[in-house]
Enzyme design. Structure first.
Site, PDB file in Angstrom:
ATOM      1  N   SER A 147       0.844  -1.196   0.000  1.00 13.60           N
ATOM      2  CA  SER A 147       0.000   0.000   0.000  1.00 13.60           C
ATOM      3  C   SER A 147       0.877   1.243   0.000  1.00 13.60           C
ATOM      4  CB  SER A 147      -0.874   0.017   1.255  1.00 13.60           C
ATOM      5  OG  SER A 147      -1.533   1.261   1.376  1.00 13.60           O
ATOM      6  N   TYR A 162      -1.634  -1.007  10.344  1.00 14.20           N
ATOM      7  CA  TYR A 162      -1.831  -1.378   8.934  1.00 14.20           C
ATOM      8  C   TYR A 162      -0.606  -0.949   8.112  1.00 14.20           C
ATOM      9  CZ  TYR A 162      -3.744  -1.165   4.164  1.00 14.20           C
ATOM     10  OH  TYR A 162      -3.937  -1.304   2.806  1.00 14.20           O
TER      11      TYR A 162
END
Ligand SMILES: NC(=O)c1ccc[n+]([C@@H]2O[C@H](COP(=O)([O-])OP(=O)(O)OC[C@H]3O[C@@H](n4cnc5c(N)ncnc54)[C@H](O)[C@@H]3O)[C@@H](O)[C@H]2O)c1
Length: 256
Positions: A147, A162
Site C-alpha cells: 500500500s 496497517y
C-alpha cells in the site's frame, strides 16, 4: 483497448489470488484480468461459497476455495487443492488484507494481531506453500499487494499497525526475491494508492474518494482494474527481468 488487441499474456498459466471474492475488490478484478489472458485462476477467500461464486463469475475454468490466510493449515490445503486441480502454480497474488482506522494510541494488541496476521503472516504462509512447487518448476511470480500507506504513512483509513504490516510486506518481498531469484522465482510488490473498493467499509464514502481523487496529478481515484493491470504485468513474462521491485500505482498521489 479491445481484448482482440491484447495478447493472451498468461496462456497455460495457473494463478492463485487471495482475498478474491468481493465484487468491487482488487482480488476479483485481478483474477478476471488473468482469466481474460488465458490463465486458470484459483480464487481464495474466507467463505468457500463466495469464493466459488466469484470463480463462476469469471468463467467455467476457474476454482473457488475457502481459505483464511491466517490459518497455515488452510493455506496448505488450499494450495494442495489448487495443485491437484491444475498440476502447477505459476503466480501467487497475496492480496487479502483488512484495515482499521485508528490513532496510534488506540491500537490494541488484538487490533495489531488481526491486521498483521492477515496482511503479513498470511503473505508469508501462502508464499511458503507455493514456493516448493515454483522452485521445482524453476519459475514462478509472487506478487504482494502492499500500500502507499507503507511508503508515506496512513491515509484516509489506514492506522499505524496497517502501515507497519504493509511495510513489512515490502521487506518480506525483497527478502524472498533475493533468496529465490537464483531458483527462477520472482517476487515483486504493488503499492496501490486510493482505489474505489469496499475496503474502508464505509469509513470513507465514494463521494469523498472521488473528491480526493480530483486532487491527484491524474485527477481521479484508482479503479480495481488499475491494480489488476500492474499485477498482470508482474505475473507475465513482460516483467521477466524484474524482481524485488515495487510498482507505485497511485495516480501520482505519492512520488519517490
Ligand atoms: N482499496 C484501496 O484503496 C487500497 C489501497 C492500498 C492497498 N490496498 C490493498 O489492496 C488489497 C485488496 O483490497 P481491496 O481494496 O480490494 O479490499 P476488499 O476488502 O474488497 O478485499 C479484501 C479481501 O480480502 C479478504 N480477506 C479478509 N481477511 C481475509 C483472510 N483472513 N483470509 C482470506 N481473505 C481475507 C476479504 O474477504 C476481501 O475479499 C489489500 O491488500 C489492501 O490492503 C487497497
Amino acid at each position: 483497448m479491445s481484448d482482440a488487441a491484447l495478447l493472451p499474456l498468461l496462456q497455460g498459466r495457473v494463478a492463485l489470488v487471495t482475498g478474491a471474492s468481493r465484487p468491487r475488490g482488487i482480488g476479483l478484478a485481478t483474477a478476471r484480468l488473468f482469466a481474460r489472458h488465458g490463465a486458470r485462476v484459483a480464487l481464495l477467500d474466507l467463505d468457500e461459497d463466495q469464493a466459488q461464486a466469484a470463480a463462476r463469475s469469471i468463467g467455467p475454468a476457474h476454482l473457488g476455495i475457502g481459505c483464511d490466510v491466517r490459518d497455515a493449515g488452510a493455506c496448505a490445503s488450499a494450495v494442495a487443492r489448487a495443485l491437484q486441480w491444475a498440476g502447477r502454480i505459476d503466480v501467487l497474488v497475496n492480496n487479502a488484507a483488512i484495515t482499521q482506522k485508528r490513532g496510534v494510541l488506540e491500537v490494541t494488541a488484538e487490533d495489531f494481531e488481526q491486521v498483521v496476521s492477515i496482511a503479513l503472516r498470511g503473505t508469508l504462509q501462502m508464499a511458503q506453500c507455493v514456493i516448493p512447487t515454483m522452485v521445482e518448476q524453476r519459475s514462478g511470480s509472487i506478487i504482494c499487494i502492499s500500500s502507499m500507506s507503507a511508503q508515506q504513512g496512513g491515509g484516509v483509513f489506514g492506522g499505524s499497525h496497517y502501515c507497519a504490516a504493509k511495510a513489512g510486506v515490502l521487506g518480506f518481498m525483497r527478502a524472498i526475491a533475493k533468496e529465490l531469484g537464483p531458483q527462477g522465482v520472482r517476487a515483486n510488490a504493488v503499492t496501490p494508492g486510493l482505489i474505489m473498493t469496499d475496503f474502508s467499509r464505509g469509513a470513507n464514502s465514494d463521494d469523498n474518494k472521488h473528491a480526493l481523487g480530483k486532487t491527484f496529478p491524474l485527477g481521479r481515484v484508482g479503479q480495481p482494474e488499475d491494480i489488476a493491470g500492474a499485477c498482470l504485468y508482474l505475473a507475465s513474462d513482460l516483467s521477466s527481468f524484474m524482481t524485488g521491485a515495487t510498482l507505485d500505482v497511485n495516480g501520482g498521489a505519492y512520488m519517490r
